[in-house]
Design an enzyme around this catalytic site. Sequence first.
Site, short mmCIF file in Angstrom:
data_model
loop_
_atom_site.label_atom_id
_atom_site.label_comp_id
_atom_site.label_asym_id
_atom_site.label_seq_id
_atom_site.Cartn_x
_atom_site.Cartn_y
_atom_site.Cartn_z
N CYS A 74 -119.20 -6.78 69.11
CA CYS A 74 -118.99 -7.64 70.26
C CYS A 74 -118.47 -9.03 69.55
O CYS A 74 -118.40 -9.00 68.23
CB CYS A 74 -120.22 -7.88 71.04
SG CYS A 74 -121.49 -8.75 69.99
N HIS A 104 -128.86 -5.59 64.33
CA HIS A 104 -129.41 -4.26 64.16
C HIS A 104 -128.73 -3.05 63.76
O HIS A 104 -128.44 -2.13 64.49
CB HIS A 104 -130.33 -4.02 65.40
CG HIS A 104 -131.63 -4.95 65.55
ND1 HIS A 104 -132.19 -5.24 67.08
CD2 HIS A 104 -132.39 -5.41 64.75
CE1 HIS A 104 -133.08 -5.98 66.56
NE2 HIS A 104 -133.63 -6.05 65.31
N HIS A 137 -130.06 -12.85 67.03
CA HIS A 137 -130.93 -13.15 68.01
C HIS A 137 -131.59 -14.24 67.89
O HIS A 137 -132.27 -14.68 69.02
CB HIS A 137 -132.03 -11.98 67.70
CG HIS A 137 -131.34 -10.71 67.27
ND1 HIS A 137 -131.02 -10.29 65.98
CD2 HIS A 137 -130.97 -9.63 68.10
CE1 HIS A 137 -130.51 -8.85 65.79
NE2 HIS A 137 -130.64 -8.64 67.39
N CYS A 196 -126.05 -16.02 68.49
CA CYS A 196 -124.89 -16.01 69.22
C CYS A 196 -124.78 -16.92 70.30
O CYS A 196 -125.97 -17.29 71.00
CB CYS A 196 -124.97 -14.48 70.00
SG CYS A 196 -123.78 -14.02 70.81
N HIS A 252 -139.24 -8.23 70.82
CA HIS A 252 -137.85 -8.12 70.28
C HIS A 252 -137.56 -9.69 69.75
O HIS A 252 -137.87 -10.66 70.51
CB HIS A 252 -136.66 -7.82 71.32
CG HIS A 252 -135.42 -7.72 70.87
ND1 HIS A 252 -134.61 -8.82 70.49
CD2 HIS A 252 -134.80 -6.72 70.66
CE1 HIS A 252 -133.30 -8.34 70.20
NE2 HIS A 252 -133.38 -6.92 70.29
N GLU A 301 -134.99 -11.46 69.87
CA GLU A 301 -134.33 -12.59 70.83
C GLU A 301 -135.24 -13.11 71.73
O GLU A 301 -135.19 -14.46 72.10
CB GLU A 301 -133.17 -11.85 71.41
CG GLU A 301 -132.62 -12.75 72.50
CD GLU A 301 -131.38 -11.79 73.38
OE1 GLU A 301 -130.82 -11.01 72.88
OE2 GLU A 301 -131.29 -12.06 74.51
N ASN A 360 -129.29 -2.52 72.31
CA ASN A 360 -128.10 -2.49 73.13
C ASN A 360 -127.26 -0.96 72.89
O ASN A 360 -126.89 -0.03 73.64
CB ASN A 360 -126.83 -3.66 73.08
CG ASN A 360 -126.09 -3.17 71.60
OD1 ASN A 360 -125.06 -2.53 71.58
ND2 ASN A 360 -126.59 -4.03 70.52
#
Length: 306
Positions: free
Chosen positions: A32, A61, A94, A116, A144, A146, A247
Amino acid sequence: MKGLYPDLDSHTPVLQNKKAKTILVAEHSGFCHGVQKAVDKTLAVGEASDKPVYVLGQLIHNQQVIDHLNAKSIITVNSLDEVPQGGMCVIRTHGAPPEVVEEAESKGIEVSDATCPDVRLVQNKAIQLAEEGYTVVIVGKEEHPEIIGIKAYSQRVPGSKIVAINKVEEIAEKLKDAPRRRIGVVSQTTQMEENFFEMVKELSKVAKELKVFNTICPATYFRQSSALELAGKVDFMVVIGGKNSSNTTHLAEICLAQGTETIHVETYKELEGCEALQKADIVGVTAGASTPDWLIREALDYLQSL
Ligand code: SF4
């Protein structure tokens, strides 16, 4: 995915092997914009630096990308204690808690931020909700990175109450000590849409006032919807990407939930000897947002060689 194979277009049969097996590739798959930017930025920092560069936690990841960075003296560390004074430290896609960035700066460590922008947006929305006095629910996994970052930023708002909830079954336990009258909701960027909507529905039964920001990032949304569409057209799905990538794992779950036999692999080597793949006439291929082109290309080459 355009550019990987010159003749590759949305859902175009890209190849047929000796057994007339047809391979279709999801319209949206692979790196992405957030991951691409982070990798480019980190490589540029590495090239410009005459000393080793350290990344706090995995930049993305995907172990193969981490190995690639490592070979260029861009080293993944788990703690700031591993970064020498005067060193250079990259904050991964993240994000990281603000305390970590402050600690790095106080130790004389130079920080390059590759968070990001879509993750930064969630951090800001969570802060906004906390400032407006809502109990903030982040839909995602507590552990996680993030979520750890989003929580840390919003917890700086005095009197804030921030809770991470991943499944509707956890709502009662997670909110048992929190004010429930006014609840504000954000999502981990890579959350599955269905789970997010389910969570919002259940939280609306708990709160008198619910304010929701759907912060699933567009890249995640497009990868999920094209994986779902493709899974409905094929006999077998190959999902490529890190086993620790949320994801990518969600893409595999979506294909399975569609009722299509699915394998989640990190590299093409895990496809060797796969009987279901051998039997399938039409094979679909997709890849998570943290999967580089070269891993997808290797898998397509392998499928072509069957
Ligand atoms: S998946 Fe979304 S949030 Fe994560 S790096 Fe990519 S664009 Fe950013």
